[in-house]
Design a protein around this motif. Structure first.
Motif, PDB file in Angstrom:
ATOM      1  N   ILE A   1      32.564  46.579  28.886  1.00  0.00           N
ATOM      2  CA  ILE A   1      33.605  46.584  29.684  1.00  0.00           C
ATOM      3  C   ILE A   1      35.257  47.524  28.065  1.00  0.00           C
ATOM      4  O   ILE A   1      34.910  47.134  27.528  1.00  0.00           O
ATOM      5  CB  ILE A   1      34.072  45.371  29.885  1.00  0.00           C
ATOM      6  CG1 ILE A   1      32.646  44.604  31.078  1.00  0.00           C
ATOM      7  CG2 ILE A   1      35.531  45.482  30.989  1.00  0.00           C
ATOM      8  CD1 ILE A   1      32.991  43.464  30.940  1.00  0.00           C
ATOM      9  N   GLY A   2      35.781  48.232  28.727  1.00  0.00           N
ATOM     10  CA  GLY A   2      36.943  48.337  28.622  1.00  0.00           C
ATOM     11  C   GLY A   2      37.162  49.955  28.956  1.00  0.00           C
ATOM     12  O   GLY A   2      36.263  50.628  29.972  1.00  0.00           O
ATOM     13  N   SER A   3      37.775  50.875  27.887  1.00  0.00           N
ATOM     14  CA  SER A   3      38.395  52.583  28.040  1.00  0.00           C
ATOM     15  C   SER A   3      37.622  53.402  27.704  1.00  0.00           C
ATOM     16  O   SER A   3      36.018  52.473  27.013  1.00  0.00           O
ATOM     17  CB  SER A   3      39.847  53.048  27.170  1.00  0.00           C
ATOM     18  OG  SER A   3      39.126  52.291  26.391  1.00  0.00           O
ATOM     19  N   PRO A   4      37.415  54.501  28.392  1.00  0.00           N
ATOM     20  CA  PRO A   4      36.414  55.437  27.938  1.00  0.00           C
ATOM     21  C   PRO A   4      36.182  55.115  26.354  1.00  0.00           C
ATOM     22  O   PRO A   4      34.923  54.935  25.776  1.00  0.00           O
ATOM     23  CB  PRO A   4      36.137  57.046  28.167  1.00  0.00           C
ATOM     24  CG  PRO A   4      37.495  56.212  29.792  1.00  0.00           C
ATOM     25  CD  PRO A   4      37.898  54.998  28.969  1.00  0.00           C
TER      26      PRO A   4
ATOM     27  N   ASP B   1      31.551  61.492  33.396  1.00  0.00           N
ATOM     28  CA  ASP B   1      32.579  62.314  33.013  1.00  0.00           C
ATOM     29  C   ASP B   1      33.986  62.636  31.914  1.00  0.00           C
ATOM     30  O   ASP B   1      34.066  62.864  31.429  1.00  0.00           O
ATOM     31  CB  ASP B   1      34.194  62.971  34.700  1.00  0.00           C
ATOM     32  CG  ASP B   1      33.542  63.481  35.660  1.00  0.00           C
ATOM     33  OD1 ASP B   1      32.190  63.453  35.229  1.00  0.00           O
ATOM     34  OD2 ASP B   1      33.469  63.244  36.844  1.00  0.00           O
ATOM     35  N   ARG B   2      33.777  61.258  32.037  1.00  0.00           N
ATOM     36  CA  ARG B   2      34.900  60.614  30.431  1.00  0.00           C
ATOM     37  C   ARG B   2      33.545  59.613  29.801  1.00  0.00           C
ATOM     38  O   ARG B   2      34.087  59.983  28.283  1.00  0.00           O
ATOM     39  CB  ARG B   2      35.728  59.670  31.506  1.00  0.00           C
ATOM     40  CG  ARG B   2      36.516  59.850  32.658  1.00  0.00           C
ATOM     41  CD  ARG B   2      36.566  58.600  33.286  1.00  0.00           C
ATOM     42  NE  ARG B   2      38.362  58.448  32.333  1.00  0.00           N
ATOM     43  CZ  ARG B   2      39.087  57.101  32.118  1.00  0.00           C
ATOM     44  NH1 ARG B   2      38.281  56.665  34.323  1.00  0.00           N
ATOM     45  NH2 ARG B   2      40.206  57.215  32.494  1.00  0.00           N
ATOM     46  N   VAL B   3      32.671  59.519  29.180  1.00  0.00           N
ATOM     47  CA  VAL B   3      32.440  59.068  28.406  1.00  0.00           C
ATOM     48  C   VAL B   3      31.770  59.423  27.795  1.00  0.00           C
ATOM     49  O   VAL B   3      31.706  59.605  26.376  1.00  0.00           O
ATOM     50  CB  VAL B   3      31.552  56.736  28.752  1.00  0.00           C
ATOM     51  CG1 VAL B   3      30.995  56.637  27.260  1.00  0.00           C
ATOM     52  CG2 VAL B   3      32.623  56.351  29.454  1.00  0.00           C
ATOM     53  N   VAL B   4      30.879  60.585  28.668  1.00  0.00           N
ATOM     54  CA  VAL B   4      29.928  61.214  27.986  1.00  0.00           C
ATOM     55  C   VAL B   4      30.498  62.295  26.521  1.00  0.00           C
ATOM     56  O   VAL B   4      29.951  62.468  25.404  1.00  0.00           O
ATOM     57  CB  VAL B   4      28.901  61.811  28.743  1.00  0.00           C
ATOM     58  CG1 VAL B   4      28.240  62.987  27.935  1.00  0.00           C
ATOM     59  CG2 VAL B   4      27.553  61.187  29.507  1.00  0.00           C
TER      60      VAL B   4
END
Ligand SMILES: Cc1cc2nc3c(=O)[nH]c(=O)nc-3n(C[C@H](O)[C@H](O)[C@H](O)COP(=O)(O)O)c2cc1C
Lengths: 447, 355
Positions: free
Chosen positions: A375-378, A413-416
């Motif tokens: 759980i958290g920001s990217p 879109d945001r973590v990879v």
């Protein structure tokens, strides 16, 4: 001097269909059965360069208090058929089906899996689960082949005596004999398997498939399950999703490989984990709490309590306190579901939690049954995932989104991109088969 | 003269074993270009070739309209799995799935499973009939509107609209309900070759499409009448069946075919229902048999699919379309719509209403 390249992680997408983690009440929640949902999630995962797309299996609808459980998502397609169709709309991503070894026959299933490997040009995987119980058995040829294979059933049970893993191990070994039965030049050779559970004589109808053998996954945590994984699987799918539990599990299964003549790299450890993203860590935590509230509706909270207490608690207020009396040991209100463990111990744990924090029934269930992992920001989630792999708690992750079918969009879109920046995840597929994504060699042909 | 019933056309796309998807997709698209009702893909456990249902599932997203009918056998398989797979093919093709019911009669197939010896065809077709029966019950075990997503009550499904089938047959029993919700067509289309006596009754009871192999229109019409009578005896409307003449066709001599002669009609060769000649003569044969009221259509098995299916579509079918005997486009989206078959009512929903 440059530092050694960081270890690469593997990623898989679990289709968030039938289970109690899917937030079906969300307005963005789509169909769990229409092909377009599977297509969306598989293509998203492929856009994110994931190793594989994963489908679980359940062969009987769960029951609660003698009736079909109606609070969670239910209704799913048959895995191998969906994956065959997905092979048409994807190019690189692996396609993994959970298919039970108890209610199938090696010849038929080996043929279906080899077909998928051909149709997908080498992207098939099989999660060979062992679940077998009389409840599920009622959907299959009763008293049929389990008895005839010479394994008496336990009284009143469709489960063969002994362990389901002896059948599973022979099942996988038989499938491998069939997959190996054509010469690399393309000539079929007769198979003759005479074992405790199966007798298979004749020619396999499918040539050696692009991967040699489809990738084999194991899910099951007992001593025997771990031995089965160490001896026969390419991937082990585990629920040990925390850092400490993950490291202990990882060390345990990797340590078992040498005894089977295998190197540590030949078995990938992939826990099933959930994730919740937000613009900031605080956002994500808020979002996660909201998801938990939606997963545990007032009705779900009472049902969860009934599953532990073993009796009807429909008159209880989900916002009120837990029952004062103890569970009925042995009573089983829920069928077709992995149990929470010893009811008395669970009840004691839940009561302690409720008293310590002053929690209602629903709040207790939310706290006690949560399995939210990342759980958290990217940036936070990317850092955590990388840390787990670096710390030897996993080789990668099977991500379980909360939403069908858009639950992976944000991650891709945001973590990879952040994982790629860290150098822990591929920037392009380098091969076309699932084995190539996983860095697994093609099995040596044992003709 | 009474109005002609619409002509239905289907083609088999199996042949020498091929394992690549592009081969099968190409043939199915070709058939779709001719607006054929459906393609079939034969299967058996003991002859080289891939799993037919998986192949047609792979073809589904690469086609839009043509029906997809794999053979799935019932002798060594689990009826519960068969019903799930056929329903899933219907989901992934958005209502274009069929299932040709097959049995495994040989000792060679039995030895691949090691569970039981080969059995007489009569017994196997009885079991296949039971399998078709329980599949239909499982497809009905979810009413169409069982999924309610009621946030007010927290209920995802209305469990009163899910039903245990509690099927007890001679060879197996199944509790239900299905794990797959009722598929788009209600029931995927069931196809049975009813030529042989042991299969005829299962065909009359359970099939939507019955295939008949006979050498003359008269013989075909006789079998068609028999199937329709038997269906009526089982309480089914005979008009809910489509009877297709099954022909193996060899159009290798296309270039040298004689002038079409509608008067005498092109003959079938000695080898059973084996047609050899040109695509124009084939169109004439189809026209004659259909005009005679012998059949509702044809199921053509090209002897060399890659060559003959092209000739069937661009020669025979094009001519039939030119003569306005066959449609030039698909007016509907599902296989049942192509065949003019109604979406089956749900037996459990009806039972519920009576209460
Ligand atoms: C992570 C995980 C996923 C599983 N997924 C499935 C599944 O999709 N279908 C199924 O029938 N069983 C599934 N199982 C159940 C296992 O196959 C096995 O029956 C169960 O874990 C009991 O074996 P054990 O005592 O070795 O843990 C899963 C188990 C684990 C740990």
């Amino acid at each position: 001097m440059t530092a050694a390249a960081p270890k690469q992680m593997h990623l898989a997408a679990h289709f968030p269909g039938v289970n109690n983690t899917t937030v079906w009440s969300d307005p963005r929640s789509g169909s769990q059965i229409e092909f377009s949902s599977f297509e969306h999630l598989a293509r998203t995962a492929e856009r994110g360069l994931f190793d594989f797309f994963f489908l679980a299996e359940g062969l009987r609808l769960r029951e609660h208090k003698g009736r079909i459980h109606d609070l969670d998502v239910v209704g799913r397609p048959e895995s191998l058929t969906v994956l065959s169709a997905l092979a048409a709309v994807t190019d690189r991503i692996g396609l993994a089906a959970t298919v039970n070894t108890t209610f199938n026959e090696p010849y038929e299933l080996a043929r279906r899996l080899a077909t998928l490997d051909h149709l997908s040009a080498g992207r098939a995987a099989w999660n060979a689960v062992t679940s077998s119980d009389a409840f599920t058995g009622e959907n299959f040829r009763r008293g049929g082949y389990l008895d005839r294979a010479g394994i008496p059933r336990a009284p009143g049970s469709a489960r063969p005596e002994g362990t389901p893993y002896t059948r599973a191990a022979e099942f996988v070994a038989t499938a491998r004999e069939l997959w190996d039965s054509w010469t690399p030049e393309g000539a079929p050779r007769p198979v003759s398997h005479r074992g405790r559970h199966f007798t298979v004589e004749g020619e396999f109808t499918v040539p050696r498939s692009p991967q040699g053998h489809p990738v084999v996954i194991q899910a099951g945590d007992s001593f025997e399950g771990r031995e089965f994984a160490a001896s026969a699987a390419d991937i082990v799918f585990t629920r040990h999703g925390t850092l400490d539990a993950g490291r202990a599990f990882y060390a345990d299964v990797k340590g078992r490989l040498a005894a089977h003549g295998r190197a540590p790299d030949e078995l990938k450890v992939m826990p099933g984990v959930t994730f919740v993203l937000g613009d900031t860590d605080a956002d994500a935590r808020e979002h996660a709490a909201d998801i938990r509230r939606r997963q545990v509706s007032p009705q779900n909270a009472i049902a969860a309590l009934e599953q532990v207490w073993g009796r009807d608690l429909s008159s209880y207020d989900p916002d009120g306190p837990l029952p004062a009396s103890d569970p009925d040991p042995g009573a089983e209100l829920v069928r077709g579901r992995v149990r929470q463990g010893d009811p008395l111990a669970v009840a004691a744990r839940w009561r302690a939690l409720s008293e310590e924090k002053g929690l209602s029934i629903r709040q207790t269930v939310i706290e006690a049954t949560g399995r939210q992992s990342f759980i958290g920001s990217p940036a936070t989630v990317a850092a955590l995932l990388a840390e787990y792999v670096a710390a030897g708690a996993a080789d990668g992750f099977i991500l379980v989104p909360h939403l069908t079918p858009g639950g992976l969009d944000d991650f891709v879109d945001r973590v990879v991109p952040l994982l790629q920046e860290r150098g822990v995840f591929r920037r392009a597929y380098t091969g076309s088969t699932l084995r190539s994504h996983l860095g697994l060699a093609e099995p040596v042909w044992k003709g | 003269m009474p109005a002609l019933r619409p002509l239905h056309l289907a083609a088999e796309i199996g042949g020498p074993p091929r394992y690549d998807a592009a081969h099968h997709t190409g043939l199915a698209r070709l058939a779709e270009g001719g607006a054929l009702d459906f393609v079939t893909l034969g299967d058996s456990f003991a002859r080289p070739g891939p799993d037919a249902l998986a192949v047609l599932a792979r073809v589904a997203p690469a086609t839009r309209r043509v029906g997809l009918v794999p053979t799935v056998t019932t002798t060594h398989t689990e009826p519960f799995h068969v019903s799930s797979a056929a329903a899933t093919l219907d989901w992934v093709s958005r209502g274009r799935a069929g299932w040709q019911v097959g049995v495994s009669t040989t000792e060679a197939e039995a030895r691949l499973f090691g569970r039981r010896p080969a059995a007489p065809a009569g017994d196997l077709w009885h079991e296949a009939g039971e399998c078709a029966d329980v599949c239909a019950r499982l497809w009905d075990s979810w009413e169409d509107d069982a999924e309610i997503r009621s946030t007010a009550t927290g209920r995802f499904i209305d469990r009163d609209k899910l039903h245990y089938v509690d099927f007890e047959g001679a060879a197996f029993s199944v509790r239900g309900p299905a794990i797959v919700p009722r598929p788009p067509q209600g029931h995927p289309v069931v196809v049975i070759d009813g030529t042989a006596e042991p299969a005829r009754d299962a065909a009359a009871r359970h099939a939507d499409v019955v295939l008949v192999r006979a050498t003359t229109p008269e013989r075909t019409a006789a079998i068609r009448d028999d199937v329709r009578h038997r269906a009526a005896a089982h309480g089914r409307a005979p008009d809910a069946l489509r009877v297709l003449a099954a022909l193996t066709v060899d159009l290798g001599d296309a270039e040298t075919a004689p002038e079409p002669g509608l008067a005498s009609g092109p003959p079938l060769a000695g080898r059973g229902t084996y047609y050899r000649g040109g695509p124009v003569d084939l169109a004439d044969l189809i026209t004659q048999w259909h005009r005679a009221g012998a059949v509702d259509g044809f199921h053509l098995t090209p002897i060399t699919p890659a060559r003959d299916l092209e000739r069937i579509v661009n020669g025979t079918v094009a001519l039939l379309q030119h003569r306005s005997l066959f449609r030039t486009f698909y007016p509907g989206g599902t296989l049942r719509e192509h065949l003019g078959l109604a979406r089956p009512a749900n037996r459990y929903a009806r039972a519920g209403e009576r209460v």
